[in-house]
Every structure is written in structure tokens, then in C-alpha cells.
Design a protein around this motif. Structure first.
Motif, PDB file in Angstrom:
ATOM      1  N   SER A  88       0.670  -1.126  -0.031  1.00 40.21           N
ATOM      2  CA  SER A  88      -0.003   0.103   0.146  1.00 40.21           C
ATOM      3  C   SER A  88       0.779   1.175   0.199  1.00 40.21           C
ATOM      4  N   HIS A  89       2.400   1.191   0.406  1.00 34.38           N
ATOM      5  CA  HIS A  89       3.001   2.374   0.338  1.00 34.38           C
ATOM      6  C   HIS A  89       3.419   2.611  -1.367  1.00 34.38           C
ATOM      7  N   ASP A  91       0.658   3.029  -3.461  1.00 35.16           N
ATOM      8  CA  ASP A  91      -0.518   3.473  -3.832  1.00 35.16           C
ATOM      9  C   ASP A  91      -0.540   4.813  -4.363  1.00 35.16           C
ATOM     10  N   THR A  97      -0.313   7.759   1.752  1.00 33.70           N
ATOM     11  CA  THR A  97       0.484   6.787   1.794  1.00 33.70           C
ATOM     12  C   THR A  97       1.844   6.941   1.411  1.00 33.70           C
ATOM     13  N   LEU A 367      -0.417   6.351   6.376  1.00 31.26           N
ATOM     14  CA  LEU A 367       0.192   5.203   6.401  1.00 31.26           C
ATOM     15  C   LEU A 367       1.450   5.438   7.442  1.00 31.26           C
ATOM     16  N   GLY A 416      -7.981   0.384  -2.636  1.00 31.69           N
ATOM     17  CA  GLY A 416      -7.480  -0.978  -1.840  1.00 31.69           C
ATOM     18  C   GLY A 416      -8.655  -2.023  -2.267  1.00 31.69           C
ATOM     19  N   ASP A 466      -2.313  -3.552   5.731  1.00 29.49           N
ATOM     20  CA  ASP A 466      -1.124  -3.103   5.329  1.00 29.49           C
ATOM     21  C   ASP A 466       0.079  -3.935   5.655  1.00 29.49           C
ATOM     22  N   SER A 468       3.507  -3.233   4.753  1.00 27.89           N
ATOM     23  CA  SER A 468       4.570  -2.538   4.198  1.00 27.89           C
ATOM     24  C   SER A 468       5.617  -2.176   5.150  1.00 27.89           C
TER      25      SER A 468
END
Length: 479
Positions: A88-89, A91, A97, A367, A416, A466, A468
């Protein structure tokens, strides 16, 4: 039953098909004149505007190396509709993010695509992509249920176009001088970032048109004269074939349709997109809300003017049935009520809000806060009062209840995930009161239009937590 050696062979076969697709993007200013009326600066990639397409196949790793050479603006890229499971980092939304990519800085987006369909990518720096930083992203699928049902593909983007650069317009839009919040009216509509587009076709063939509304504001009606469309995909979700004479695309929605051409070449046929003028507070008389292109069977034949319509009667996407037959998800564990309201604040300007809270971008991306605050990550307050945060648990079934307390139509998009659209009211139905019967196999997509003074209920499973690492090396440090 597969033997162990067979299983190993299958696994290595799957690995062999996956590839790494790399794009090196240098984002700069270029000049363009999409509607043939006004030349102005636009954001381009590698000296090109419109910007390049991104294409990949399900299972591929996509690497996009971005160098920001705009000079006077930070930027980012978002890959609209991709779930980014586990990454998700990557996105792209600034303040959510990642930090912005400042001028002169590079950033690498690196993710694997595990979903097929029609998508697009664009800047997610506020108010930026309408200035040109937007383009198609197509993920092909060797296992598509419609593989073999068509001969060729065509990509068709629809967008609205403005002559003034967007940062200037946003300042005028959210201003005491615009207390009603009237949105700026586009100057033109475009196909593939131009006008008078021609699409060469051959008789007796079936084409799959991937249609993307990359607009800033305007929803679009779309139809092809003399031809029927069979809808087969919306927003990356395969659907059972559905015949349509006309479709309606809000900003960010996508459709794939099958079109079978005629068996002769005696005439060419117009296709048209028409901006939904209900969205405009007041459209100038000089506005042409339509853009016309042509299916060209014979390049020496005339390009006919499209016929006038008495009314717009688009296909109802709420009736679409996903081919996978996913049933209605169980009753929700969690409700997210969102009331859409336009409101004047102390500065006299008009702002959009959820639950009377206009969004304010946090100084620390959401995030980053989630990854670095331990148990406090479960406390919505740490993300900022005006970020309007809701904290979900993994695998919860969630109902988002959107009550549109505004006389305008509004698209709603979820990052997502896609969502099951289980309730959609008529215009002026008021707030959701909870007495509807839900469909047994709801339609799904990631962008849906909420009707004026109406409501919608969107259900999804929160199954994309997440994973990440904290502060990945490719993320620029906080300034």
C-alpha cells in the motif's frame, strides 16, 4: 491428482510467465492544444503529452521509476483501481501513503499486479491530474472469460478539458468569491486527449473497447451510432454480457464493451461522448458538451454528423452481474456512515465535507502514522481530527452508507478494494433508512455515482491490511 514433480513443474511454469515490466518516467512540462483552440502548458512524461500507456499482464511486477523535473511542483502517481495488496506504500495518494515527490527527486513504484482489467494512472497531488498527468493502464488476462470472444482491442479515453491551469482554478473555486461552490465548467470534451478521433475498423469483426473517463469533473454519456455494445467489464470486474445502447461514466469509471462491426463498408459511424450538464451550475451558451469520433470502415467515405437525441437513456449499471457470482457478503461487523454536505466555513468559501468535516491533509502521511505508533494506530484521533479516520479490523465486513445531502451527483471511489453496491436510491430519496432488500449477487466496482439528495450502501470485506515496512527506502523523507 498431481504428483509432486507435476506441482513443481506447474509452479515453475507460472513463475516463467510472470515478467518485470519497467517504465522510466521523466515528468516535465510540455505544451499541448488538445481541443485545437488554446495552447497551454500541460504535464507530460518523457517529453510526451498525452502521456504513455502502462500495460502489463496479471502476475507481472511493475516498476515505475519517476523523476520529477517539473521544477515548480511536487507530484505523485496513483494507479487507480489496483488494490496494492501488501504494497500500500505504492498506492500514491499524497498525505495518505506517501509524501510528495519534490522537484528534482526520484521515486520508484514497485508492485505486483494480481488483478486484470481496465485502469488508469494519474497524479494524486491535489488538483493536478487535469493538467495532463493521466493515462490508461491495462492489465491483460490470459484467463479472461472473454478470451477468444473478440478480434482486437481499442482503448478510448474520455475527458473534460480546461484552458486554465488547475491550481489557479482551485483557488477561484474554493474562494469567498464563489460562495455557492459552483464548479468550473470545462471548455471541451476529448477522446484520447484530442477531438475528431477516427478509429479504423474492419467489417465482420468484434472489437473490445476499453473506455475510461479520465475527467476532472464531468460525467459522460457514451454511445456508438448504428452499433450495439455488450458490457463485459466494469472497473476491473468481469460481468455477464449485458446489451447497452448507451452507457454513463462518472469521472474515474471504466467499461469494457464488445462491439461487432457490420459486414459492409458502405458507411462510417459516429460515436459520441456528451458531458452531463446537470453537473454544471450554469453552462455558457458557447459550450459544446459533445465530442465526436468515428468508426471508420472506409477512409474515403464521409464522416457523418451524429444524430440529435431526444433524451439520454443510459444502461443501469446497478443491474450488472459479476461473472464470478460472488454472493452478498454477510451482515456487516462495522458501519461507516458518511454524509456528503457542501458547507460554508468561517472564511466564506464553500467546501465539500463528510460528516461536516472538510478533509485536511495531515502533515505526516496516514500510513506513516499507522506504521510507527504501535497500539495508538488503533486510535482514530492520531490521524488528525480533520482526516475523518475510521479504523477497521482485518476481515471485518463493512457497510459504507453514503447519504448525499447535496443536489449534485457525486462519484465515490474506494482505494484498495472494490465494493458490492447493495443499495442505490433514486434522486431525492433522502437519507438511507435501512428497509431495502439486498441483491443476492450484487454488482461490484470501485467507483460508483451517488444520486442527488439520495443514498447508496457499499459493502466490502476489509481483507487488504497494510504489510509495508516502516519508511520504505523509496519513500522521500519528511521535510
Amino acid at each position: 491428482m498431481l504428483s509432486r514433480s507435476s506441482i513443481i513443474f506447474v509452479c515453475f511454469g507460472m513463475l516463467a510467465r510472470a515478467a518485470t515490466v519497467t517504465y522510466d518516467f521523466n515528468i516535465t512540462w510540455v505544451t499541448a492544444n488538445p481541443d485545437g483552440v488554446f495552447i497551454r502548458p500541460v504535464m507530460g512524461i518523457n517529453g510526451q503529452g498525452p502521456i504513455p500507456y502502462i500495460t502489463a499482464t496479471v502476475g507481472d511486477r511493475v516498476v515505475v521509476n519517476v523523476l520529477n523535473q517539473l521544477g515548480n511542483a511536487s507530484t505523485s502517481l496513483h494507479f487507480h483501481g489496483l488494490y496494492m495488496n501488501g504494497t500500500s506504500h505504492m498506492d500514491g495518494p499524497v498525505g495518505v501513503t506517501q509524501c510528495s515527490i519534490p522537484p528534482g527527486i526520484t521515486f520508484t513504484y514497485n508492485f505486483t499486479v494480481d488483478q486484470p482489467g481496465t485502469y488508469w494512472y494519474h497524479s494524486h497531488e491535489p488538483g493536478q491530474y487535469p493538467d495532463g498527468l493521466r493515462g490508461p493502464m491495462i492489465i491483460t488476462d490470459p484467463n479472461s472469460p472473454y478470451r477468444g470472444s473478440y478480434d482486437e482491442e481499442r482503448i478510448l479515453t474520455i475527458s473534460d478539458w480546461y484552458h486554465e491551469q488547475f491550481p489557479t482554478m482551485v483557488k477561484k473555486f474554493i474562494s469567498v468569491s464563489n460562495p455557492t461552490g459552483a464548479e468550473p465548467v470545462p471548455k471541451a470534451a476529448l477522446f484520447n486527449d484530442t477531438q475528431n478521433l477516427t478509429t479504423l475498423v474492419q467489417p465482420g469483426k468484434t472489437y473490445m473497447f476499453r473506455i475510461i473517463n479520465m475527467g476532472a469533473f464531468a460525467s459522460q454519456y457514451f454511445w456508438i451510432e448504428g452499433h450495439n455494445m455488450q458490457i463485459v467489464e466494469v472497473d476491473g470486474i468481469y460481468t455477464q454480457e449485458a446489451a447497452a445502447d448507451m452507457i454513463y461514466l462518472t469521472a474515474a469509471q471504466r467499461y469494457s464493451v464488445l462491439v461487432t462491426t457490420k459486414n459492409d463498408t458502405s458507411a462510417n459511424f459516429a460515436y459520441v461522448a456528451s458531458m452531463d450538464e446537470d453537473l454544471f451550475d450554469k453552462a455558457p451558451r458557447s459550450l459544446n458538451p459533445n465530442v465526436t469520433g468515428w468508426l471508420v470502415y472506409d477512409s474515403s467515405a464521409n464522416l457523418p454528423k451524429p444524430a440529435l437525441l431526444d433524451a439520454f437513456e443510459p444502461f443501469d449499471d446497478f443491474t450488472l452481474v459479476p461473472t464470478d457470482g460472488e454472493p452478498l457478503l454477510p451482515d456487516p461487523d462495522y458501519y461507516v456512515p458518511l454524509t456528503v454536505l457542501m458547507m460554508n466555513l468561517g472564511d466564506g468559501a464553500n467546501y465539500a465535507s463528510f460528516n461536516s468535516i472538510p478533509y485536511t491533509m495531515p502533515k505526516v502521511p496516514t500510513l506513516y502514522s499507522a506504521l510507527t505508533t504501535g497500539e495508538e494506530a488503533n486510535n482514530p484521533a492520531i490521524y488528525g481530527t480533520n482526516s475523518n479516520a475510521f479504523v477497521l479490523e482485518k476481515n471485518q465486513i463493512v457497510d459504507i452508507i453514503v447519504n448525499n445531502n447535496d443536489p449534485g451527483k457525486h462519484p465515490f471511489h474506494l482505494h484498495g478494494h472494490n465494493f458490492q453496491a447493495i443499495v442505490r436510491s433514486d434522486d431525492d430519496a433522502g437519507n438511507y433508512i435501512g428497509n431495502e432488500t439486498f441483491p443476492t449477487i450484487p454488482m461490484r466496482r470501485d467507483t460508483f455515482m451517488v444520486r442527488p439528495n439520495g443514498n447508496i450502501v457499499l459493502r466490502f470485506r476489509a481483507d487488504n491490511p497494510d504489510k509495508s515496512p516502516p519508511f520504505p527506502p523509496s519513500i522521500p523523507p519528511l521535510s
